[in-house]
Each structure stands twice: as C-alpha cells, then as structure tokens.
Design a protein around this motif. Structure first.
Motif, PDB file in Angstrom:
ATOM      1  N   THR A 139       0.350  10.829  -4.515  1.00 28.34           N
ATOM      2  CA  THR A 139       0.649   9.434  -4.190  1.00 28.34           C
ATOM      3  C   THR A 139       1.481   8.916  -5.339  1.00 28.34           C
ATOM      4  O   THR A 139       1.120   9.100  -6.508  1.00 28.34           O
ATOM      5  CB  THR A 139      -0.644   8.593  -4.101  1.00 28.34           C
ATOM      6  N   TRP A 140       2.581   8.319  -5.028  1.00 29.43           N
ATOM      7  CA  TRP A 140       3.445   7.757  -6.073  1.00 29.43           C
ATOM      8  C   TRP A 140       3.512   6.251  -5.879  1.00 29.43           C
ATOM      9  O   TRP A 140       3.818   5.782  -4.785  1.00 29.43           O
ATOM     10  CB  TRP A 140       4.846   8.364  -5.971  1.00 29.43           C
ATOM     11  N   PRO A 173       5.590   3.298  -7.313  1.00 35.40           N
ATOM     12  CA  PRO A 173       6.670   2.838  -8.202  1.00 35.40           C
ATOM     13  C   PRO A 173       6.357   1.446  -8.739  1.00 35.40           C
ATOM     14  O   PRO A 173       5.519   0.729  -8.180  1.00 35.40           O
ATOM     15  CB  PRO A 173       7.903   2.815  -7.297  1.00 35.40           C
ATOM     16  N   TYR A 228       1.917   2.326   7.828  1.00 39.54           N
ATOM     17  CA  TYR A 228       2.892   3.378   8.147  1.00 39.54           C
ATOM     18  C   TYR A 228       2.603   4.716   7.450  1.00 39.54           C
ATOM     19  O   TYR A 228       2.605   5.766   8.113  1.00 39.54           O
ATOM     20  CB  TYR A 228       4.329   2.892   7.882  1.00 39.54           C
ATOM     21  N   ASN A 288      -1.398  12.538   6.147  1.00 42.16           N
ATOM     22  CA  ASN A 288      -2.334  11.465   5.770  1.00 42.16           C
ATOM     23  C   ASN A 288      -3.225  10.987   6.916  1.00 42.16           C
ATOM     24  O   ASN A 288      -4.052  10.102   6.727  1.00 42.16           O
ATOM     25  CB  ASN A 288      -1.553  10.247   5.243  1.00 42.16           C
ATOM     26  N   PHE A 337       1.690   9.518   8.763  1.00 40.89           N
ATOM     27  CA  PHE A 337       2.230  10.828   8.389  1.00 40.89           C
ATOM     28  C   PHE A 337       1.182  11.900   8.689  1.00 40.89           C
ATOM     29  O   PHE A 337      -0.009  11.682   8.444  1.00 40.89           O
ATOM     30  CB  PHE A 337       2.578  10.897   6.880  1.00 40.89           C
ATOM     31  N   LEU A 395       7.236  -1.856  -5.878  1.00 30.46           N
ATOM     32  CA  LEU A 395       7.002  -1.259  -4.573  1.00 30.46           C
ATOM     33  C   LEU A 395       7.752  -2.008  -3.468  1.00 30.46           C
ATOM     34  O   LEU A 395       7.709  -3.228  -3.390  1.00 30.46           O
ATOM     35  CB  LEU A 395       5.488  -1.282  -4.273  1.00 30.46           C
ATOM     36  N   ASN A 396       8.455  -1.263  -2.628  1.00 27.84           N
ATOM     37  CA  ASN A 396       9.141  -1.863  -1.486  1.00 27.84           C
ATOM     38  C   ASN A 396       8.748  -1.090  -0.237  1.00 27.84           C
ATOM     39  O   ASN A 396       9.168   0.039  -0.035  1.00 27.84           O
ATOM     40  CB  ASN A 396      10.659  -1.798  -1.712  1.00 27.84           C
ATOM     41  N   LEU A 397       7.914  -1.725   0.575  1.00 31.42           N
ATOM     42  CA  LEU A 397       7.465  -1.041   1.795  1.00 31.42           C
ATOM     43  C   LEU A 397       8.319  -1.417   3.002  1.00 31.42           C
ATOM     44  O   LEU A 397       8.005  -1.056   4.134  1.00 31.42           O
ATOM     45  CB  LEU A 397       5.999  -1.363   2.082  1.00 31.42           C
ATOM     46  N   GLY A 398       9.375  -2.194   2.759  1.00 29.05           N
ATOM     47  CA  GLY A 398      10.303  -2.520   3.849  1.00 29.05           C
ATOM     48  C   GLY A 398       9.997  -3.836   4.526  1.00 29.05           C
ATOM     49  O   GLY A 398       9.144  -4.610   4.088  1.00 29.05           O
ATOM     50  N   ASP A 399      10.722  -4.077   5.628  1.00 25.78           N
ATOM     51  CA  ASP A 399      10.576  -5.338   6.369  1.00 25.78           C
ATOM     52  C   ASP A 399       9.387  -5.239   7.322  1.00 25.78           C
ATOM     53  O   ASP A 399       9.156  -4.206   7.911  1.00 25.78           O
ATOM     54  CB  ASP A 399      11.841  -5.615   7.177  1.00 25.78           C
ATOM     55  N   LEU A 444      -3.228   1.070  -1.392  1.00 27.83           N
ATOM     56  CA  LEU A 444      -2.668   2.207  -0.660  1.00 27.83           C
ATOM     57  C   LEU A 444      -3.010   3.525  -1.370  1.00 27.83           C
ATOM     58  O   LEU A 444      -3.441   4.496  -0.738  1.00 27.83           O
ATOM     59  CB  LEU A 444      -1.152   2.024  -0.559  1.00 27.83           C
TER      60      LEU A 444
END
Lengths: 264, 224
Positions: free
Chosen positions: B96-97, B99, B115, B122, B119, B102-106, B165
């Motif tokens: 698990t990274w 950053p 999301y 997961n 995977f 963190l940008n998980l998007g819109d 997360l």
C-alpha cells in the motif's frame, strides 16, 4: 419538384456571403482571416476533388477501387487523429489507430449494409462510400477527443495512476478510470447530437437528401440509421484505439511513455 | 468465501518471513545521481523512517522500490528475488502506498474510497460501509465526509482518508510518504494503533520527530 442544379457561377455568388464573417473577424482582430481563407479554399478544392472522384467511383463501381478509396480515407483519418490529439507520430501509434478506425468503420458498414439496407453488392459505391465517409469523419473527431483525454489525463494525474498500481491494481484496473473518462468525453458530443437532432437543426445528410428530391420520410429513416451507425462506430473506434495503443505506450513495469505526447 | 480468503491471507502473512533489500543502488534523473550506492535491509516488523532534506531522494527511493523508476546500478530484491517486471506485479499486490498529497480523483469519498477494493488483489479485504465509517471515526473524520467530493477535502482530511485506506487494505508492506504531516496528536496515536503491526514492514519518510521516534530504524539521506 425537380432538382435545381447549381451552376459554377451560382456557387461563386454563394462565396460572396463570406464577406460578413470576414469583416467581423477582421474588425475584432481575431487573426482568423487567413485561416478562414485557407479553410474555404481547402474545403472547396477537397470537395471538388471528391465530387469528381465519386462520379468516377459511381460510374465504374469496382469493389476493389471502392475498397482502396476506403483505405485511403482511413489512412488520412489516421494521420489527422494523431496530429490533432497532440500525440507524436510513431509507427506503433499509427498502426494502432489504423486498426481501430478501420475495424470501427468496417464492422459498422458490414452490419448496416448487409442486415439493414440489405445490399446485394456489399461494396456498391453509392451506399458504401457515403456511409463510410460519415462514420469515418465522426470516428476521427471522437478518436481525437478520446486519445487526447486518455493520454494527457494519465500524464496530468500520473500520481493517481501510480497510486492504483502501488495498491495492487493490475494495469487494466489502474487505467480503468482514465478509460472511462475518455469514453465519456468522446461519446458525449454524439449523444448530445442524437438527443437534439431535428429540434435544433436539420442534419446535413437529411437536408441533402431532401434537396435532392427524396421524400422526408425516406430521409429520416436514413438519418436515424446513420446516427446509430455513427454513434456505434465512434464508441467502438475509441475503445479499440485506446485498447490497442496502450499496449505500446506502457512498459512492462506499467510506466507510461511520456515522450509520445507532443507537449509545447 | 471472501472471509475464508481473508483468513488464509492473514495466516500466510503470519508465516511469511518477508524482507526487502536495496544493494548499492544508484539512480540519476539526469546526470548527477540523487541516490548513490544506497543499501538497506528491511525485514518483517521493521518500521523504517527515512529523513532528509527536500530533494535528497526520499520519494525517489519509494519510486525505485515500486518499479516506477529503474536503478542505474545495484539491485532491489523482495524475499531475495530481484524485482523484475514479472516479480513487481506480485510485489505490488502486497503493498500500500500513501503519497503525501493523495489524489483519489473526482467523485464523492464513498465512490473513490471503494475503488481500490474492486481490484482483484484487494477484493477479499472489501469492508462494509459500517467498518469504513468506524475507521473514519477512529481517525477523527465525521460521517458526513462520506458524501463530500474528495477534491473538496482539506489536506488533513485527505491524509486521514488515505490512512483509513491503508488500514483497511490490510497489506503486508506499507509505504508512507509523510504520513503524519497534517495530523494532530490524537490522530497520530490512532495511526500508530491502526498501522503498526509486527507482521508488517513499514517504510516511511517523515520530518515529524513524533513519528521518527516510533520507527525501529532511521535512515538519514543527508548523511549518505
């Protein structure tokens, strides 16, 4: 009512109306006057060429010549897609988009010409060439939007793409949100066009048919068919374009090759 | 079925003696190496704190480990095997990274947060909404955050969402970039409670003395 053919003189008079947009663009120093001139000349010459060429195609109606013409259209569309989507020309990208566009057009053509119009001769120029042209023109526009959105968005949000990979995603899973956005953005203009067609504007093909003497009821049937063909062809072509090209634009570690972008 | 998988995974995690090793790794973006002859061995239970001035290569080390950059010389191994592209795919399933930004998007938190649990790697860890909200609560996040657009969250809120997360993905290797930079004292303790685990490897960068104090090994890139 008989079709009123336009003489070259009448067509020349038609160009006169360009004074109005020309003056407006000149007054506001938009810098578009030269561009307008080039665009009008190109449009005229290209259509004159196509007109004469189609006369020839329709007269001889040779399936091999028709196929060769479709191939040329796809190759031109291929170059235009790469240039306009801000990507660098490369053999792999060219082949990817060629396959995507060609398949997008051929699958849709075969379906409509075989099962809907039920042509006895699948390569009949009168039907094949115009339908291919309509689908192809729209595939080009959608591919430009789709490819540009997909690759530039990955470039811009590289950390997010890497975040997914570093948290267990396969490359396909990490690219999924970018793929989805590219499909949405490329499909939206055609969806909007379908939703408003007939209310806001009469489509060009239908208008052309009516002007040529067809009944409006025949014209709308063809228009409905062509709208479905365009929408299906564009979604398929964008899907294939991204699916095939991404095989060449990421390395075995999932790293994106940023050099494919033509950044200023 | 999913519960069975989760139990099996926990058991494997317990039995697995993990290790990561950087050996004489050198890497340059341009000409001058940002990482030069770097070596480090990490085993299960280690909490590594990497510190160093801005531009000293802290984040680059993580990028190298995760395969986003390739060393110019030297090797990086996981359980004694070099991280080849094929091995890297398996390795990333264990990581698990987080950053720093963190940008998980819109999209709303409830959409973007879930999301990563779709995977394949997961799916067995997919938590229900109750468990997610309980984790949010432990980290001082209010329930209404669930329906807020992720892009509208503050840096601190994003960091907490990222920590939640990390906890819920339940991976054996955590790679954390400045995990406590925007957190208060209480939240920091919660992070320690949630993430520290003798069955895990934690690799982190930090300028926070509180965090560095809790690391089992400190790597100072200024002195390498």
């Amino acid at each position: 009512m008989d079709i009123i053919d336009l003489t070259w003189g009448q067509l020349a008079i038609g160009f006169g109306i360009l004074i109005i947009p020309g003056l407006i663009l000149w007054k506001y120093k938009t810098g578009l006057l030269q561009k307008m001139g080039i665009a009008v000349v190109r449009m005229t010459l290209q259509l004159i060429f196509v007109g004469y060429y189609l006369e020839y195609l329709f007269e001889y109606d040779n399936p091999w010549v028709n196929l060769a013409w479709i191939m040329i259209m796809v190759i031109v569309a291929d170059f235009a897609t790469i240039n306009r989507s801000g990507l660098r020309r490369s053999k792999k990208l060219f082949i990817s988009i060629f396959i995507a566009t060609f398949l997008g057009v051929v699958i849709i053509d075969l379906f409509f010409l075989t099962f809907v119009i039920r042509l006895p001769n699948i390569m009949a120029a009168q039907y094949t060439i115009p339908i291919t042209g309509m689908v192809l023109g729209n595939c080009l526009r959608s591919n430009v939007i789709g490819m540009n959105e997909f690759y530039y968005s990955i470039d811009q949000h590289q950390e997010r793409y890497r975040f997914y990979l570093a948290n267990g995603a396969t490359q396909e899973e990490a690219l999924f949100p970018f793929f989805r956005t590219a499909l949405r953005k490329s499909a939206n203009p055609n969806l909007a066009a379908m939703a408003t067609i007939g209310l806001v504007a009469l489509p060009g093909m239908m208008t052309g048919q009516i002007l040529s003497g067809s009944s409006p009821l025949i014209a709308i049937k063809y228009q409905i068919m062509i709208m479905i063909a365009i929408f299906s062809g564009t979604v398929l072509s964008v899907y294939l374009g991204i699916s095939i090209s991404r095989k060449f634009t990421f390395d075995s570690r999932g790293r994106f090759d940023h050099s494919m972008l033509k950044k200023d | 079925m999913e519960a069975e998988k989760a139990i099996k995974r926990t058991l494997l995690l317990f039995l697995h003696t993990m290790n990561i090793a950087f050996s004489q790794v050198t890497f340059a973006y341009d000409v001058d190496p940002i990482i030069k002859n770097f070596s480090l061995k990490v085993t299960k239970g280690d909490v590594i704190g990497i510190r160093g001035a801005s531009g000293s290569g802290k984040t680059t080390l993580f990028r190298l480990l995760l395969g986003f950059e390739v060393p110019d010389s030297g090797t990086i191994t996981f359980d004694g095997e070099r991280l080849t592209p094929q091995k890297l795919k398996a390795f990333r399933k264990n990581t698990t990274w987080l950053p720093q930004d963190l940008n998980l998007g819109d999209g709303k938190v409830k959409e973007v947060f879930q999301y990563p649990f779709t995977f394949q790697a997961n799916k067995s860890q997919k938590p229900d909404e109750k468990k997610i909200l309980a984790t949010f609560d432990a980290l001082g996040l209010k329930k209404n955050i669930w329906d807020i657009d992720f892009s509208n969250l503050s840096t601190g809120q994003r960091q907490r969402v990222g920590i939640a997360l990390c906890y819920l993905l339940n991976k054996s290797i955590l790679i954390l970039d400045e995990p406590t930079s925007a957190l208060d004292e209480n939240s920091k303790h919660q992070v320690e409670n949630l993430l520290f685990d003798p069955q895990r490897i934690i690799l982190s960068t930090s300028h926070d003395p509180w965090w560095i104090d809790r690391c089992t090994q400190i790597v100072d890139l200024n002195s390498t």
